[in-house]
Design a protein around this motif. Structure first.
Motif, PDB file in Angstrom:
ATOM      1  N   LYS A 496     -11.673  13.476  29.379  1.00  0.00           N
ATOM      2  CA  LYS A 496     -10.495  14.269  29.251  1.00  0.00           C
ATOM      3  C   LYS A 496      -9.280  13.376  29.393  1.00  0.00           C
ATOM      4  CE  LYS A 496     -10.289  18.057  31.394  1.00  0.00           C
ATOM      5  NZ  LYS A 496     -10.228  19.109  32.753  1.00  0.00           N
ATOM      6  N   GLY A 497      -8.263  13.728  28.541  1.00  0.00           N
ATOM      7  CA  GLY A 497      -6.991  12.879  28.378  1.00  0.00           C
ATOM      8  C   GLY A 497      -6.991  11.748  27.562  1.00  0.00           C
ATOM      9  N   ASP A 498      -8.251  11.456  27.130  1.00  0.00           N
ATOM     10  CA  ASP A 498      -8.229  10.243  26.049  1.00  0.00           C
ATOM     11  C   ASP A 498      -7.550  10.594  24.714  1.00  0.00           C
ATOM     12  OD1 ASP A 498      -9.389   8.887  27.928  1.00  0.00           O
ATOM     13  OD2 ASP A 498     -11.482   8.518  27.035  1.00  0.00           O
ATOM     14  N   THR A 499      -7.123   9.787  23.878  1.00  0.00           N
ATOM     15  CA  THR A 499      -6.552   9.811  22.775  1.00  0.00           C
ATOM     16  C   THR A 499      -7.561   9.313  21.651  1.00  0.00           C
ATOM     17  OG1 THR A 499      -4.394   9.797  23.515  1.00  0.00           O
ATOM     18  CG2 THR A 499      -4.449   9.376  21.260  1.00  0.00           C
ATOM     19  N   LEU A 500      -7.759  10.182  20.248  1.00  0.00           N
ATOM     20  CA  LEU A 500      -8.314   9.605  19.151  1.00  0.00           C
ATOM     21  C   LEU A 500      -7.337   9.333  18.244  1.00  0.00           C
ATOM     22  CD1 LEU A 500     -11.466  12.121  19.052  1.00  0.00           C
ATOM     23  CD2 LEU A 500     -11.473   9.504  19.191  1.00  0.00           C
ATOM     24  N   ILE A 501      -7.145   8.381  17.581  1.00  0.00           N
ATOM     25  CA  ILE A 501      -6.621   7.861  16.457  1.00  0.00           C
ATOM     26  C   ILE A 501      -7.542   7.477  15.017  1.00  0.00           C
ATOM     27  CG2 ILE A 501      -4.782   6.250  15.538  1.00  0.00           C
ATOM     28  CD1 ILE A 501      -3.580   6.147  18.245  1.00  0.00           C
ATOM     29  N   THR A 502      -7.138   8.137  14.191  1.00  0.00           N
ATOM     30  CA  THR A 502      -7.840   8.014  12.774  1.00  0.00           C
ATOM     31  C   THR A 502      -6.750   7.235  11.981  1.00  0.00           C
ATOM     32  OG1 THR A 502      -9.144   9.994  13.025  1.00  0.00           O
ATOM     33  CG2 THR A 502      -8.860   8.863  11.165  1.00  0.00           C
ATOM     34  N   GLU A 503      -7.178   5.917  11.663  1.00  0.00           N
ATOM     35  CA  GLU A 503      -6.251   5.306  10.955  1.00  0.00           C
ATOM     36  C   GLU A 503      -6.995   4.736   9.611  1.00  0.00           C
ATOM     37  OE1 GLU A 503      -3.845   1.547  12.445  1.00  0.00           O
ATOM     38  OE2 GLU A 503      -5.253   0.639  11.076  1.00  0.00           O
ATOM     39  N   CYS A 504      -5.914   5.090   8.276  1.00  0.00           N
ATOM     40  CA  CYS A 504      -6.546   4.831   6.970  1.00  0.00           C
ATOM     41  C   CYS A 504      -5.713   3.618   6.657  1.00  0.00           C
ATOM     42  CB  CYS A 504      -6.430   6.059   6.156  1.00  0.00           C
ATOM     43  SG  CYS A 504      -7.771   7.000   6.795  1.00  0.00           S
ATOM     44  N   THR A 505      -6.159   2.711   5.668  1.00  0.00           N
ATOM     45  CA  THR A 505      -5.211   1.737   4.943  1.00  0.00           C
ATOM     46  C   THR A 505      -5.575   1.927   3.468  1.00  0.00           C
ATOM     47  OG1 THR A 505      -5.365   0.352   6.991  1.00  0.00           O
ATOM     48  CG2 THR A 505      -4.926  -0.668   4.726  1.00  0.00           C
ATOM     49  N   TYR A 506      -4.763   1.956   2.706  1.00  0.00           N
ATOM     50  CA  TYR A 506      -4.938   2.180   1.356  1.00  0.00           C
ATOM     51  C   TYR A 506      -4.586   1.215   0.340  1.00  0.00           C
ATOM     52  CZ  TYR A 506      -5.175   6.980   3.315  1.00  0.00           C
ATOM     53  OH  TYR A 506      -5.344   8.234   4.038  1.00  0.00           O
ATOM     54  N   ASP A 507      -5.010   0.963  -0.734  1.00  0.00           N
ATOM     55  CA  ASP A 507      -4.570   0.163  -1.596  1.00  0.00           C
ATOM     56  C   ASP A 507      -4.275   0.802  -2.923  1.00  0.00           C
ATOM     57  OD1 ASP A 507      -4.347  -1.786  -3.679  1.00  0.00           O
ATOM     58  OD2 ASP A 507      -6.235  -2.748  -3.383  1.00  0.00           O
ATOM     59  N   SER A 508      -2.753   1.042  -3.151  1.00  0.00           N
ATOM     60  CA  SER A 508      -2.336   1.893  -4.230  1.00  0.00           C
ATOM     61  C   SER A 508      -1.655   1.012  -5.329  1.00  0.00           C
ATOM     62  CB  SER A 508      -1.369   2.679  -3.768  1.00  0.00           C
ATOM     63  OG  SER A 508      -0.297   2.156  -3.110  1.00  0.00           O
ATOM     64  N   THR A 509      -2.132  -0.235  -5.409  1.00  0.00           N
ATOM     65  CA  THR A 509      -1.552  -1.283  -6.231  1.00  0.00           C
ATOM     66  C   THR A 509      -1.605  -0.902  -7.766  1.00  0.00           C
ATOM     67  OG1 THR A 509      -3.667  -2.559  -6.145  1.00  0.00           O
ATOM     68  CG2 THR A 509      -1.592  -3.487  -4.758  1.00  0.00           C
ATOM     69  N   SER A 510      -2.687  -0.211  -8.101  1.00  0.00           N
ATOM     70  CA  SER A 510      -2.782   0.438  -9.467  1.00  0.00           C
ATOM     71  C   SER A 510      -2.130   1.468  -9.790  1.00  0.00           C
ATOM     72  CB  SER A 510      -4.406   0.571  -9.738  1.00  0.00           C
ATOM     73  OG  SER A 510      -4.816   1.609  -8.888  1.00  0.00           O
ATOM     74  N   ARG A 511      -1.559   2.193  -8.832  1.00  0.00           N
ATOM     75  CA  ARG A 511      -0.849   3.369  -9.068  1.00  0.00           C
ATOM     76  C   ARG A 511       0.712   3.230  -9.329  1.00  0.00           C
ATOM     77  NH1 ARG A 511      -3.307   8.369  -7.247  1.00  0.00           N
ATOM     78  NH2 ARG A 511      -5.625   8.013  -7.326  1.00  0.00           N
ATOM     79  N   ASP A 512       1.195   4.031 -10.272  1.00  0.00           N
ATOM     80  CA  ASP A 512       2.691   3.725 -10.714  1.00  0.00           C
ATOM     81  C   ASP A 512       3.432   4.916  -9.994  1.00  0.00           C
ATOM     82  OD1 ASP A 512       2.115   1.840 -12.455  1.00  0.00           O
ATOM     83  OD2 ASP A 512       1.663   3.364 -14.081  1.00  0.00           O
ATOM     84  N   LYS A 513       2.881   5.783  -9.255  1.00  0.00           N
ATOM     85  CA  LYS A 513       3.833   6.873  -8.703  1.00  0.00           C
ATOM     86  C   LYS A 513       3.201   7.225  -7.243  1.00  0.00           C
ATOM     87  CE  LYS A 513       5.061   9.429 -12.915  1.00  0.00           C
ATOM     88  NZ  LYS A 513       4.933  10.545 -13.652  1.00  0.00           N
ATOM     89  N   PRO A 514       3.781   7.647  -6.423  1.00  0.00           N
ATOM     90  CA  PRO A 514       3.316   7.934  -4.965  1.00  0.00           C
ATOM     91  C   PRO A 514       2.144   9.041  -5.014  1.00  0.00           C
ATOM     92  CG  PRO A 514       5.700   8.300  -5.087  1.00  0.00           C
ATOM     93  CD  PRO A 514       5.126   8.254  -6.674  1.00  0.00           C
ATOM     94  N   ILE A 515       1.246   8.779  -4.088  1.00  0.00           N
ATOM     95  CA  ILE A 515      -0.106   9.636  -3.949  1.00  0.00           C
ATOM     96  C   ILE A 515       0.369  10.793  -2.908  1.00  0.00           C
ATOM     97  CG2 ILE A 515      -2.418   9.661  -3.522  1.00  0.00           C
ATOM     98  CD1 ILE A 515      -2.320   6.775  -4.419  1.00  0.00           C
TER      99      ILE A 515
END
Length: 724
Positions: A496-515
């Motif tokens: 109880k009282g612990d925290t969960l953090i889901t972290e995602c790292t993205y590679d959008s180098t092939s995209r020209d517009k925001p996702i």
């Protein structure tokens, strides 16, 4: 066999085992020098002849096993291609891994290991069985960093166990250390590995021309087994029936209610597997096509809680289902996941100490299957897919449940284009876990990490007080084509009282517009599905950036026709326009594009395309999406500041119970302040990057010991291997 024959054979084997080994590095350098100097002057036919002659001159009797059958018990088996022409089996210890590769070819077979889907920098194994003598050869190679070409490793760290071929197939067994301490070899670990394969044409022994067939398959090679094989199992199939996916819908969410099996006492769900049944419609009729890909992207089966009108729910369970955005409001009580499947997964069996309750007095009566179809190719498809639930009357020690965590699915989740490693986070707050979990806490046993195509890393962090504990689960080479649950070794106690953090790292180098965040495969997610025990009332624990802080991060202060409070209300209701002034709703609908409608349940994407900027003046009369698309994303200072603001800034947290009530009030809080865990993987093992030679192995059938080919042949053959 008489005694005289026995002693003669023994002497031969002993002498063979004592033959001197060549000095690998010096000979390799010498051969490389000679080969480089002469290769430019040789004609192609002369070069091929030289390679073959070199191979024949240095060939040693390596393995003759026309009747060989392996005595190993293979823990895992996977088809590397769709047609089943390349089958890989393997079993591992704490330090080594052994493979059996069966391929439909009488030429060479190539197998590679990499973090990318190509051979550049890959660890490559090339093997064949020569047609004349039936002897197997195996070469340890690697792909060049900037060129699609394979060359010989300076040290051969793979050991051939056996190899043979019949009229159609070539079969080889070999092994290696998980970490050979050789920079030219791939370290096989817990992350997803791209398995590369290539097949040469018949008669390519020792010549290795360009391959005829090749491909890649993401797999985790080190995965524990969790499959009950002794308890009685029953099956419950929950599947969509004859749903036609129209060619005008690129993304479709479909929800179907199911009534639970009539079980007089409690049973335990112990596993599940996907039932994929999609047929393209050609000329008005569904047809079975061998190479046709199913549009099923992911499926989640939810428990439905609350004071239910049994008559109404029975009607829904007998019906066809509902289009996601237009499903009845009562289905909002279906929020507790019990099975989550995504592309590439075979399903899973739960660890043997836990099961999810099913049936019995007071048990859940109705469930909802939610299926996400990704139909970007705009085909018309007839679908009957779903999930097969495995359950048993033999109860396990603990009642388990699934908890959803991460970033709330919303268009407020933005990933800028042209970014190599852009991070976003979702927080499960200590206020939520403190109010919903027992005093002794919970035990986490497995995790399914989920995102879409631009994600390359996902981790589930565990924070206690001001300190980060070791990661509960992480994937450093995420591939959306392979989303299999990950067992947490030994489990993890979460208090109880612990925290969960889901972290995602993205590679959008092939995209020209925001996702933008959303359900479409062209949008993004960042979620964790966490299997734990004992079962609690908690169903979902998410966060997202508050509306005001989100738009301020992109320099926007005000819109025409809608206050920030009204905009926030729309996002909190998953894009619903209910309760808004009619003129405002009409304005938004008029500005929504056909593309938005094609994507189905857009979670506020349509709103982002219709919001008209009022303040500041320099962006006035532009829509917010137009503003996003025109921002100078190639400026590192801009993207770094936006990432820092949205990552380390304010987060709006949500805590949902199984009956769709709040487990804790919605709160706006800053990113938690904690001391990050220190990670020094290099200190875990001191390799100094030198060869780790496996001990010699002898065939259990007595066919002879396995030796390596000469380095001249290795260099010549590997240099000739060019993968396309």
């Amino acid at each position: 066999m008489n005694i005289q024959s026995f002693f003669i054979l023994s002497a031969l084997l002993i002498c063979d085992a004592k033959l001197p080994r060549y000095k690998q590095t010096s000979q390799l350098n010498e051969v490389r020098s000679n080969y480089t100097q002469n290769s430019h002057t040789e004609r192609k036919s002369e070069k091929t002849s030289r390679i073959v002659n070199e191979y024949r001159r240095h060939r040693r009797e390596s393995f003759d096993s026309r009747s060989y059958e392996s005595s190993l018990i293979w823990a895992h088996s996977e088809r590397l291609d769709e047609s089943g022409d390349v089958l890989l089996r393997w079993v591992n210890t704490d330090t080594s891994i052994t493979f059996r590769l069966e391929a439909r070819t009488r030429g060479y077979v190539g197998l590679g290991f990499n973090s990318a889907r190509n051979m550049r920098g890959a660890d490559l194994v090339v093997a064949w069985v020569d047609d004349r003598h039936g002897n197997a050869q195996l070469l340890d190679c690697h792909g060049l960093t900037f060129e699609d070409r394979a060359v010989a490793d300076e040290v051969q760290n793979y050991e051939l166990i056996s190899g043979y071929q019949n009229e159609t197939h070539t079969t080889l067994e070999f092994r290696r250390q998980l970490d050979t301490c050789d920079r030219q070899d791939f370290v096989i670990g817990e992350d997803t590995t791209q398995l590369l394969w290539a097949l040469g044409p018949a008669g390519s022994d020792g010549e290795l021309p360009r391959h005829l067939h090749s491909g890649s398959r993401p797999l985790r090679l080190l995965q524990p087994l969790a499959k009950p094989d002794t308890i009685p199992l029953k099956n419950w199939d929950v599947r969509i029936t004859n749903l036609t996916i129209p060619h005008v819908m690129a993304t479709l969410f479909w929800c179907k209610v199911f009534k639970a099996p009539e079980l007089p006492r409690k049973h335990h769900i112990v596993g599940y597997q996907p039932l994929i049944d999609s047929k393209p419609i050609r000329n008005g009729r569904p047809v079975a096509e061998k190479d046709s890909l199913s549009p099923v992207h992911h499926m989640v089966l939810y428990e439905c809680a609350g004071d239910q009108d049994k008559r109404l729910w029975n009607e829904w369970s007998e019906g066809e289902g509902f289009f996601g955005p237009s499903r009845p409001g009562e289905l909002a009580t279906c929020v507790t996941p019990i099975a989550a499947w995504a592309m590439g997964s075979k399903g899973e069996f739960l660890p043997e100490n836990v099961g999810i309750p099913l049936g019995g007095r007071g048990g859940v009566s109705f469930y909802m299957l939610e299926v996400h179809y990704d139909n970007q190719a705009l085909h018309e498809v007839l679908d009957n897919s779903g999930i097969r639930i495995h359950y048993s009357p033999t109860l396990r020690p603990h009642d388990a449940a699934l908890l959803g965590a991460g970033i709330g699915v919303s268009a407020l989740h933005v990933i800028p284009p042209k970014q190599h490693a852009y991070r976003t986070v979702g927080i499960c707050s200590p206020e939520c876990t403190n109010s919903t979990m027992p005093e002794e806490g919970i035990n986490i046993v497995s995790v399914l990490l989920h995102a879409h195509g631009t994600a390359k890393k996902i981790s589930l962090k565990h924070i206690r007080g001001n300190d980060e504990l070791p990661r509960i689960s992480e994937e450093n080479t995420y591939d959306a084509r392979y989303q299999q649950s990950r067992i947490v070794p030994g489990g993890r106690r979460f208090f109880k009282g612990d925290t969960l953090i889901t972290e995602c790292t993205y590679d959008s180098t092939s995209r020209d517009k925001p996702i933008l965040g959303g359900y479409s495969a062209s949008q993004e997610m960042c979620l964790s599905f966490i299997l734990y025990y004992p079962r609690t009332e908690l169903a979902g624990c998410y966060s997202m950036t508050p509306v005001v802080e989100f738009f301020e991060a992109f320099g926007i202060k005000d819109f025409y026709g809608l206050s920030m409070m009204q905009v926030e209300k729309i996002f909190l209701s998953s894009g619903s326009m209910e309760g808004l002034p009619q003129e405002v709703e009409a304005h938004i609908n008029n500005h929504s594009s056909d593309e938005t409608a094609m994507q189905g349940d857009d979670q506020g994407v349509g709103l982002m395309k219709s919001l008209l900027i009022k303040d500041p003046p320099e962006f006035r009369n532009k829509t917010f999406m137009m503003h996003l698309n025109e921002m100078p994303w190639s400026e590192p200072l801009l993207t770094e500041q936006i990432e820092k603001t949205l990552y380390r800034g304010w987060h709006m947290t949500f805590c949902k119970k199984r009956d769709d009530s709040w487990g804790a009030p919605i709160q706006i809080q800053n990113y938690p302040n904690y001391t990050a865990i220190s990670r020094n993987d290099a200190s875990d093992k001191s390799c100094h990057y030198k060869s780790v030679r496996l001990p010699s192995m002898t065939s259990t059938t007595g066919s002879g010991s396995v030796n390596y080919v000469s380095l001249a042949a290795i260099l010549a053959v590997c240099t000739a291997l060019i993968a396309r």
